[in-house]
Write an enzyme that holds these catalytic residues in place. Sequence first.
Site, PDB file in Angstrom:
ATOM      1  N   ASP A  45     -11.261 -20.405  43.060  1.00 31.41           N
ATOM      2  CA  ASP A  45     -11.749 -19.409  42.104  1.00 31.41           C
ATOM      3  C   ASP A  45     -11.057 -18.069  42.377  1.00 31.41           C
ATOM      4  O   ASP A  45     -11.042 -17.588  43.518  1.00 31.41           O
ATOM      5  CB  ASP A  45     -13.276 -19.283  42.321  1.00 31.41           C
ATOM      6  CG  ASP A  45     -13.977 -18.489  41.249  1.00 31.41           C
ATOM      7  OD1 ASP A  45     -13.475 -18.458  40.107  1.00 31.41           O
ATOM      8  OD2 ASP A  45     -15.046 -17.911  41.546  1.00 31.41           O
ATOM      9  N   HIS A  46     -10.478 -17.478  41.350  1.00 32.66           N
ATOM     10  CA  HIS A  46      -9.854 -16.147  41.450  1.00 32.66           C
ATOM     11  C   HIS A  46      -8.775 -16.034  42.528  1.00 32.66           C
ATOM     12  O   HIS A  46      -8.778 -15.056  43.306  1.00 32.66           O
ATOM     13  CB  HIS A  46     -10.921 -15.060  41.695  1.00 32.66           C
ATOM     14  CG  HIS A  46     -11.857 -14.877  40.541  1.00 32.66           C
ATOM     15  ND1 HIS A  46     -11.503 -14.251  39.370  1.00 32.66           N
ATOM     16  CD2 HIS A  46     -13.146 -15.273  40.364  1.00 32.66           C
ATOM     17  CE1 HIS A  46     -12.525 -14.265  38.535  1.00 32.66           C
ATOM     18  NE2 HIS A  46     -13.532 -14.883  39.107  1.00 32.66           N
ATOM     19  N   HIS A  85     -19.218 -10.403  36.122  1.00 32.15           N
ATOM     20  CA  HIS A  85     -19.669 -10.949  37.405  1.00 32.15           C
ATOM     21  C   HIS A  85     -20.890 -10.195  37.921  1.00 32.15           C
ATOM     22  O   HIS A  85     -21.059  -9.018  37.635  1.00 32.15           O
ATOM     23  CB  HIS A  85     -18.534 -10.877  38.435  1.00 32.15           C
ATOM     24  CG  HIS A  85     -17.394 -11.782  38.121  1.00 32.15           C
ATOM     25  ND1 HIS A  85     -16.158 -11.328  37.755  1.00 32.15           N
ATOM     26  CD2 HIS A  85     -17.317 -13.133  38.101  1.00 32.15           C
ATOM     27  CE1 HIS A  85     -15.358 -12.360  37.534  1.00 32.15           C
ATOM     28  NE2 HIS A  85     -16.036 -13.470  37.735  1.00 32.15           N
ATOM     29  N   GLY A  86     -21.695 -10.894  38.713  1.00 35.52           N
ATOM     30  CA  GLY A  86     -22.809 -10.235  39.379  1.00 35.52           C
ATOM     31  C   GLY A  86     -24.125 -10.375  38.625  1.00 35.52           C
ATOM     32  O   GLY A  86     -24.221 -11.094  37.624  1.00 35.52           O
ATOM     33  N   GLY A 104     -18.414 -15.223  34.923  1.00 36.77           N
ATOM     34  CA  GLY A 104     -19.538 -14.299  34.829  1.00 36.77           C
ATOM     35  C   GLY A 104     -20.669 -14.805  33.947  1.00 36.77           C
ATOM     36  O   GLY A 104     -21.246 -14.041  33.175  1.00 36.77           O
ATOM     37  N   SER A 116     -23.683 -16.374  34.790  1.00 34.72           N
ATOM     38  CA  SER A 116     -25.040 -16.586  35.288  1.00 34.72           C
ATOM     39  C   SER A 116     -26.042 -15.985  34.314  1.00 34.72           C
ATOM     40  O   SER A 116     -25.769 -14.971  33.668  1.00 34.72           O
ATOM     41  CB  SER A 116     -25.207 -15.942  36.666  1.00 34.72           C
ATOM     42  OG  SER A 116     -24.694 -16.800  37.664  1.00 34.72           O
ATOM     43  N   ASN A 157     -18.715 -20.691  34.573  1.00 25.31           N
ATOM     44  CA  ASN A 157     -18.791 -20.335  36.003  1.00 25.31           C
ATOM     45  C   ASN A 157     -20.132 -19.725  36.373  1.00 25.31           C
ATOM     46  O   ASN A 157     -20.575 -18.751  35.737  1.00 25.31           O
ATOM     47  CB  ASN A 157     -17.709 -19.306  36.331  1.00 25.31           C
ATOM     48  CG  ASN A 157     -16.332 -19.916  36.418  1.00 25.31           C
ATOM     49  OD1 ASN A 157     -16.115 -21.051  36.012  1.00 25.31           O
ATOM     50  ND2 ASN A 157     -15.398 -19.155  36.961  1.00 25.31           N
TER      51      ASN A 157
END
Length: 310
Positions: free
Chosen positions: A83-84, A179-180, A213, A215, A255
Amino acid sequence: MPLVTSTEMFKKAYDGGYAIGAFNVNNMEIVQGITEACQEQKAPVILQVSKGARAYANHTYLLKMVEAAVIECPDIPIALHLDHGNSFELCKDCIDGGFTSVMFDGSAMPYEENVKIAKQVAEYAHAHGVVVEAELGQLAGVEDDVHAEEHQYTDPAQVEDFVTRTGVDSLAIAIGTSHGAYKFKPGQKPQLRFDILEDVSRRLPGFPIVLHGSSSVPQEFVQKVNKYGGAMPDAIGIPEEMLREAAKGAVCKINIDSDIRLAITAAIREHFAEYPADFDPRQYLKPARQAVKDMVTHKLVNVLGCNGKA
Ligand code: G3H
Ligand code: 13P
Ligand code: ZN
């Protein structure tokens, strides 16, 4: 079956109108929680390892834990993905080191540099039977400790040129996810640029699109964290119905990392509040692993739609 690439998974997901879950793994309980859920639900899965995960848990430990999951879950295809990856060298290390898929993330680089390195990674990966994801546009939020305030949405006009010149196998795009655990401001209406997704899909028919990102930051976890001494006010994620919508179309990989972190933290905080005398890690890691499994089961069945597709 041995570790697989995502090629077959994505083809079936694209045609079947569902998405594969790509879950970040950092320790044994996370690997077990995810793969036990996938094995029970007969869901193909991508386990992904970030640069930070390799620094924390070590490449070999992560690889061997994922290989153990492959043995323990014989009924489902499992891909192991970087990932990344932010350089050719990191991608090469993972290709040489047993991964079946890598992401080269040149999204912060000037366009021509992103093209150049993504092409180099794709050529090396393909020569070794490994597939490649790349990214155009930039997500807001926290990534490798860098905090980007603004979304830089993917420019659909670039995608055909990028995919043709690089030869990558899937493309991550920026449509407003981040993200986050703080994806929208309190009171802000969650919105994604589905118009960009549609434009990209029209320009790249049959080509798998990836959403980072993604979630959902379930409020039950946030409330539990806060109830038992945590401090995560205003944590907000992507509404599940938006992810279901994306999964119906060209989005083949979704993801999820923050929801795993939240599930674990909520379970451990609750455990310690209820059993303050416990000090054997198995006592609190067991409910944490179960919380990951329950959360992933919910995603597979109610969000991604990949249950029963193994
Ligand atoms: O996209 C970022 C993932 O959540 C991985 O996060 O770099 O902290 O392991 P990490
Ligand atoms: P979340 O922070 O929304 O879980 O995103 C994870 C991700 O994109 C990993 O690459
Ligand atoms: Zn990501």
